[in-house]
Design a protein around this motif. Structure first.
Motif, PDB file in Angstrom:
ATOM      1  N   ASP A 127       0.695  -1.181  -0.064  1.00  0.00           N
ATOM      2  CA  ASP A 127       0.110   0.063  -0.057  1.00  0.00           C
ATOM      3  C   ASP A 127       0.850   1.253   0.210  1.00  0.00           C
ATOM      4  O   ASP A 127       2.027   1.194   0.779  1.00  0.00           O
ATOM      5  CB  ASP A 127      -0.954   0.111   1.195  1.00  0.00           C
ATOM      6  CG  ASP A 127      -1.863  -0.981   1.251  1.00  0.00           C
ATOM      7  OD1 ASP A 127      -2.298  -1.797   0.375  1.00  0.00           O
ATOM      8  OD2 ASP A 127      -2.596  -1.253   2.207  1.00  0.00           O
ATOM      9  N   HIS A 129       0.866   5.562   0.253  1.00  0.00           N
ATOM     10  CA  HIS A 129       0.283   6.987   0.876  1.00  0.00           C
ATOM     11  C   HIS A 129       0.905   8.044   0.022  1.00  0.00           C
ATOM     12  O   HIS A 129       1.968   8.190  -0.317  1.00  0.00           O
ATOM     13  CB  HIS A 129       0.845   7.093   2.036  1.00  0.00           C
ATOM     14  CG  HIS A 129       0.050   6.197   3.095  1.00  0.00           C
ATOM     15  ND1 HIS A 129      -0.904   6.004   3.846  1.00  0.00           N
ATOM     16  CD2 HIS A 129       0.400   4.813   3.138  1.00  0.00           C
ATOM     17  CE1 HIS A 129      -1.242   4.892   4.511  1.00  0.00           C
ATOM     18  NE2 HIS A 129      -0.377   4.321   3.926  1.00  0.00           N
ATOM     19  N   HIS A 180      -8.974  10.409   4.724  1.00  0.00           N
ATOM     20  CA  HIS A 180      -8.153   9.543   3.730  1.00  0.00           C
ATOM     21  C   HIS A 180      -9.115   9.171   2.617  1.00  0.00           C
ATOM     22  O   HIS A 180     -10.270   8.704   3.073  1.00  0.00           O
ATOM     23  CB  HIS A 180      -7.508   8.601   4.260  1.00  0.00           C
ATOM     24  CG  HIS A 180      -6.278   9.050   5.155  1.00  0.00           C
ATOM     25  ND1 HIS A 180      -6.634   9.289   6.439  1.00  0.00           N
ATOM     26  CD2 HIS A 180      -5.098   9.008   5.152  1.00  0.00           C
ATOM     27  CE1 HIS A 180      -5.493   9.592   7.272  1.00  0.00           C
ATOM     28  NE2 HIS A 180      -4.390   9.296   6.154  1.00  0.00           N
ATOM     29  N   LEU A 181      -8.726   9.027   1.476  1.00  0.00           N
ATOM     30  CA  LEU A 181      -9.427   8.301   0.428  1.00  0.00           C
ATOM     31  C   LEU A 181      -8.547   6.847   0.187  1.00  0.00           C
ATOM     32  O   LEU A 181      -7.408   6.985   0.050  1.00  0.00           O
ATOM     33  CB  LEU A 181      -9.336   9.069  -1.159  1.00  0.00           C
ATOM     34  CG  LEU A 181     -10.209  10.189  -0.945  1.00  0.00           C
ATOM     35  CD1 LEU A 181     -10.034  10.939  -2.314  1.00  0.00           C
ATOM     36  CD2 LEU A 181     -11.605   9.903  -0.704  1.00  0.00           C
ATOM     37  N   ARG A 182      -9.270   5.869  -0.059  1.00  0.00           N
ATOM     38  CA  ARG A 182      -8.577   4.567  -0.393  1.00  0.00           C
ATOM     39  C   ARG A 182      -8.817   4.353  -1.878  1.00  0.00           C
ATOM     40  O   ARG A 182     -10.259   3.975  -2.162  1.00  0.00           O
ATOM     41  CB  ARG A 182      -9.025   3.559   0.548  1.00  0.00           C
ATOM     42  CG  ARG A 182      -8.170   2.370   0.091  1.00  0.00           C
ATOM     43  CD  ARG A 182      -8.465   1.075   1.324  1.00  0.00           C
ATOM     44  NE  ARG A 182      -9.801   0.540   1.330  1.00  0.00           N
ATOM     45  CZ  ARG A 182     -10.210  -0.491   2.040  1.00  0.00           C
ATOM     46  NH1 ARG A 182      -9.359  -0.869   3.091  1.00  0.00           N
ATOM     47  NH2 ARG A 182     -11.352  -1.009   1.935  1.00  0.00           N
ATOM     48  N   LEU A 183      -8.016   4.204  -2.499  1.00  0.00           N
ATOM     49  CA  LEU A 183      -8.009   3.904  -4.065  1.00  0.00           C
ATOM     50  C   LEU A 183      -7.420   2.380  -4.260  1.00  0.00           C
ATOM     51  O   LEU A 183      -6.271   2.361  -4.297  1.00  0.00           O
ATOM     52  CB  LEU A 183      -7.221   4.842  -4.859  1.00  0.00           C
ATOM     53  CG  LEU A 183      -7.653   6.485  -4.707  1.00  0.00           C
ATOM     54  CD1 LEU A 183      -6.894   7.178  -5.637  1.00  0.00           C
ATOM     55  CD2 LEU A 183      -9.170   6.614  -5.014  1.00  0.00           C
ATOM     56  N   GLN A 186      -4.347   0.959  -6.715  1.00  0.00           N
ATOM     57  CA  GLN A 186      -3.592   2.240  -7.149  1.00  0.00           C
ATOM     58  C   GLN A 186      -2.213   2.306  -6.448  1.00  0.00           C
ATOM     59  O   GLN A 186      -1.291   3.176  -6.758  1.00  0.00           O
ATOM     60  CB  GLN A 186      -4.140   3.422  -7.142  1.00  0.00           C
ATOM     61  CG  GLN A 186      -5.515   3.299  -7.950  1.00  0.00           C
ATOM     62  CD  GLN A 186      -5.169   3.449  -9.628  1.00  0.00           C
ATOM     63  OE1 GLN A 186      -4.079   3.582  -9.818  1.00  0.00           O
ATOM     64  NE2 GLN A 186      -6.303   3.304 -10.167  1.00  0.00           N
ATOM     65  N   TYR A 200      -3.510   5.170  -0.782  1.00  0.00           N
ATOM     66  CA  TYR A 200      -4.153   6.148   0.256  1.00  0.00           C
ATOM     67  C   TYR A 200      -3.865   7.530   0.358  1.00  0.00           C
ATOM     68  O   TYR A 200      -2.606   7.840   0.086  1.00  0.00           O
ATOM     69  CB  TYR A 200      -4.024   5.539   1.953  1.00  0.00           C
ATOM     70  CG  TYR A 200      -4.478   4.286   2.269  1.00  0.00           C
ATOM     71  CD1 TYR A 200      -5.855   4.132   2.754  1.00  0.00           C
ATOM     72  CD2 TYR A 200      -3.860   3.175   2.017  1.00  0.00           C
ATOM     73  CE1 TYR A 200      -6.239   2.987   3.407  1.00  0.00           C
ATOM     74  CE2 TYR A 200      -4.351   1.842   2.635  1.00  0.00           C
ATOM     75  CZ  TYR A 200      -5.676   1.839   3.133  1.00  0.00           C
ATOM     76  OH  TYR A 200      -6.078   0.737   3.418  1.00  0.00           O
TER      77      TYR A 200
ATOM     78  N   PRO B  12     -13.493   5.112  -1.552  1.00  0.00           N
ATOM     79  CA  PRO B  12     -14.409   5.451  -0.120  1.00  0.00           C
ATOM     80  C   PRO B  12     -13.438   6.404   0.626  1.00  0.00           C
ATOM     81  O   PRO B  12     -12.319   6.342   0.460  1.00  0.00           O
ATOM     82  CB  PRO B  12     -14.612   4.074   0.438  1.00  0.00           C
ATOM     83  CG  PRO B  12     -13.435   3.380  -0.186  1.00  0.00           C
ATOM     84  CD  PRO B  12     -13.230   3.579  -1.363  1.00  0.00           C
ATOM     85  N   VAL B  14     -11.980   6.875   4.253  1.00  0.00           N
ATOM     86  CA  VAL B  14     -11.652   5.766   4.979  1.00  0.00           C
ATOM     87  C   VAL B  14     -12.243   6.152   6.701  1.00  0.00           C
ATOM     88  O   VAL B  14     -12.914   5.116   7.039  1.00  0.00           O
ATOM     89  CB  VAL B  14     -10.139   5.757   5.370  1.00  0.00           C
ATOM     90  CG1 VAL B  14      -9.711   4.715   6.496  1.00  0.00           C
ATOM     91  CG2 VAL B  14      -9.340   5.250   4.015  1.00  0.00           C
ATOM     92  N   GLU B  15     -12.176   7.268   6.945  1.00  0.00           N
ATOM     93  CA  GLU B  15     -12.620   7.749   8.080  1.00  0.00           C
ATOM     94  C   GLU B  15     -14.310   7.388   8.222  1.00  0.00           C
ATOM     95  O   GLU B  15     -14.937   7.435   9.470  1.00  0.00           O
ATOM     96  CB  GLU B  15     -12.306   9.201   8.483  1.00  0.00           C
ATOM     97  CG  GLU B  15     -10.870   9.370   9.103  1.00  0.00           C
ATOM     98  CD  GLU B  15      -9.820   9.195   7.756  1.00  0.00           C
ATOM     99  OE1 GLU B  15     -10.410   9.219   6.627  1.00  0.00           O
ATOM    100  OE2 GLU B  15      -8.745   9.396   8.278  1.00  0.00           O
ATOM    101  N   GLN B  27      -1.205  -3.614   6.590  1.00  0.00           N
ATOM    102  CA  GLN B  27      -0.802  -3.554   5.122  1.00  0.00           C
ATOM    103  C   GLN B  27      -0.591  -1.836   4.781  1.00  0.00           C
ATOM    104  O   GLN B  27       0.301  -1.336   4.231  1.00  0.00           O
ATOM    105  CB  GLN B  27      -1.740  -4.044   4.185  1.00  0.00           C
ATOM    106  CG  GLN B  27      -1.518  -5.553   3.950  1.00  0.00           C
ATOM    107  CD  GLN B  27      -2.522  -6.276   3.146  1.00  0.00           C
ATOM    108  OE1 GLN B  27      -3.533  -5.858   2.865  1.00  0.00           O
ATOM    109  NE2 GLN B  27      -2.471  -7.533   2.776  1.00  0.00           N
TER     110      GLN B  27
END
Lengths: 313, 109
Positions: A127, A129, A180-183, A186, A200, B12, B14-15, B27
């Motif tokens: 992952d 960031h 945070h956005l989780r893609l 990516q 993230y 999405p 996360v929070e 991870q």
């Protein structure tokens, strides 16, 4: 390439012991850690500290660095002398984390892969960031941002190289600073047939000339003339989603907040917009203006220090 | 690769929308399970669920775990030290938020 004096980074002489180096690093690292320090240069200083410590804490790297001699000055143009590292072996712990060291560091010590790529091994990619700066207005409307990401990747020889990659990202309406956005997929590519990791993105707002933000609430300072605050008035005030008409009630005091419900960052529930009156005193420059202040003094039985009476002489 | 118009990447928040498992949190932060467990036992992270395999971490845990990791790695803090530092950082953040609300007469930076 400029020569870097890693001893100078810690303010230590070349004769410093390992214990002194460790102590200096810890002290400065606490001072400049970007998560703790409010110093605007903290991130840059902390990176320099990390790089200097990576060399000086490791007896082999330090010995190799020292061998280049003390005739070099920080900032001097520098090329590593041929064969400078003969007889040294920089093995063991990699620098890890895709740490982004200076050209100077890389010319001397190179980059080391975190994990050797073994054929036939499948693993999920790591992952990653990154931080994205958006405008407050983007959080009201949603936005699309094109990002340029510098990410460490393994090349064909298993060395870590920094690769630039462009990525278009949809910023959802209602996002707040620190979220945070989780893609999915990516992040770093997987090994073998392993899936890619996730990316993230941490959201931060560009500083706004007018608005302050706390969580989902937004604040606007509104300068008022004394008579506007005293008598009340109707004004057009800006909000991140356009101007609105605001009625300032008579007797508004400096600092007393006027709440515009639901006009903060959208969401469920949406935030509020707070207008914070600040009373601005007009200067009494001309004779007419001074006369107006004197008339005010006459008209009011007003003692600004009434609350101090009887407290002390 | 062919150059074609691609939809922007979306995901999405996360929070707000996600609970992370222990594996996902490890991870995402690139940290071992032992570290995360030591932070849980110090109260730095508060997952719901009994056994570690059932743990679900609220989205806010991502930022806290990353902070805990960088303090551990960069300042060589132990788990109780991390817990103390995070408590103090929370307190500073709350005070700064109050300053933000008070207005420009009280500059925060």
């Amino acid at each position: 390439m400029k020569f870097k004096d890693y001893y100078e980074t810690f303010g230590l002489p070349r004769s410093a012991t390992q214990e002194e180096i460790k102590r200096a690093y810890r002290k400065l690292a606490r001072k400049y850690h970007p998560d703790v320090s409010k110093d605007p240069d903290a991130e840059v200083r902390f990176k320099e500290l990390g790089e200097a410590y990576a060399v000086l804490k490791d007896p082999e790297k330090r010995a190799a660095y020292d061998q280049m001699g003390s005739q070099w000055q920080a900032g001097q143009d520098f090329q590593p002398p041929p064969g400078w590292d003969a007889g040294f072996e920089f093995g063991g712990s990699g620098f890890g984390d895709g740490a982004d060291h200076s050209d100077f560091f890389e010319a001397l010590f190179g980059r080391q892969a975190r994990a050797a790529q073994r054929p036939g091994r499948h693993a999920r990619g790591e992952d990653r960031h990154a931080k994205v700066l958006i405008d407050l207005e983007d959080a009201y409307r949603g936005a699309q941002r094109s990002l340029s990401l510098r990410m460490p990747e393994l090349d064909a020889l298993g060395r870590v190289v920094m690769k630039e990659r462009r990525l278009d990202v949809g910023i959802p309406k209602g996002i707040r600073a620190g979220q945070h956005l989780r893609l999915a997929g990516q992040g770093a590519p997987g090994l073998g047939e392993g899936p890619a990791g996730d990316l993230y993105l941490e959201i931060a707002f560009n500083p706004h000339p007018q608005f302050r933000v706390d969580g989902r609430d937004v604040f606007l300072d509104l300068p008022l003339a004394p008579w506007e605050a005293a008598l009340g008035c109707s004004l057009t005030v800006p909000t991140p989603e356009g101007s609105v008409q605001l009625t300032v009630p008579a007797g508004s005091a400096a600092g007393r907040q006027l709440r515009l419900k639901g006009k903060g960052i959208p969401g469920d529930p949406p935030g509020d917009l707070y207008v914070v009156p600040a009373i601005v005193l007009p200067p009494a420059a001309s004779a007419g203006e001074q006369e107006a202040y004197r008339a005010l003094a006459k008209a009011f039985e007003f003692d600004a220090r009434a609350h101090m009476k009887g407290v002390s002489p | 690769m062919s150059k074609k118009h691609t939809e922007p990447a979306c995901g999405p928040v996360v929070e707000e929308e996600i609970h992370l498992t222990l594996v996902e949190l490890c991870q995402a932060c690139r940290v071992s399970e032992e570290y995360v467990m030591s932070w849980v036992s110090e109260g730095v992270l508060e997952p719901i669920g009994e056994a570690p395999t059932e743990w679900r971490f609220a989205g806010q845990s991502l930022r806290r775990a990353r902070l805990a990791l960088s303090l551990t790695r960069d300042l060589e803090l132990n788990p109780p030290g991390v817990a103390l530092a995070l408590d103090l950082l929370d307190e500073i953040a709350a005070l700064q938020a109050r300053l933000q609300r008070l207005g420009s007469a009280w500059p925060t930076k």
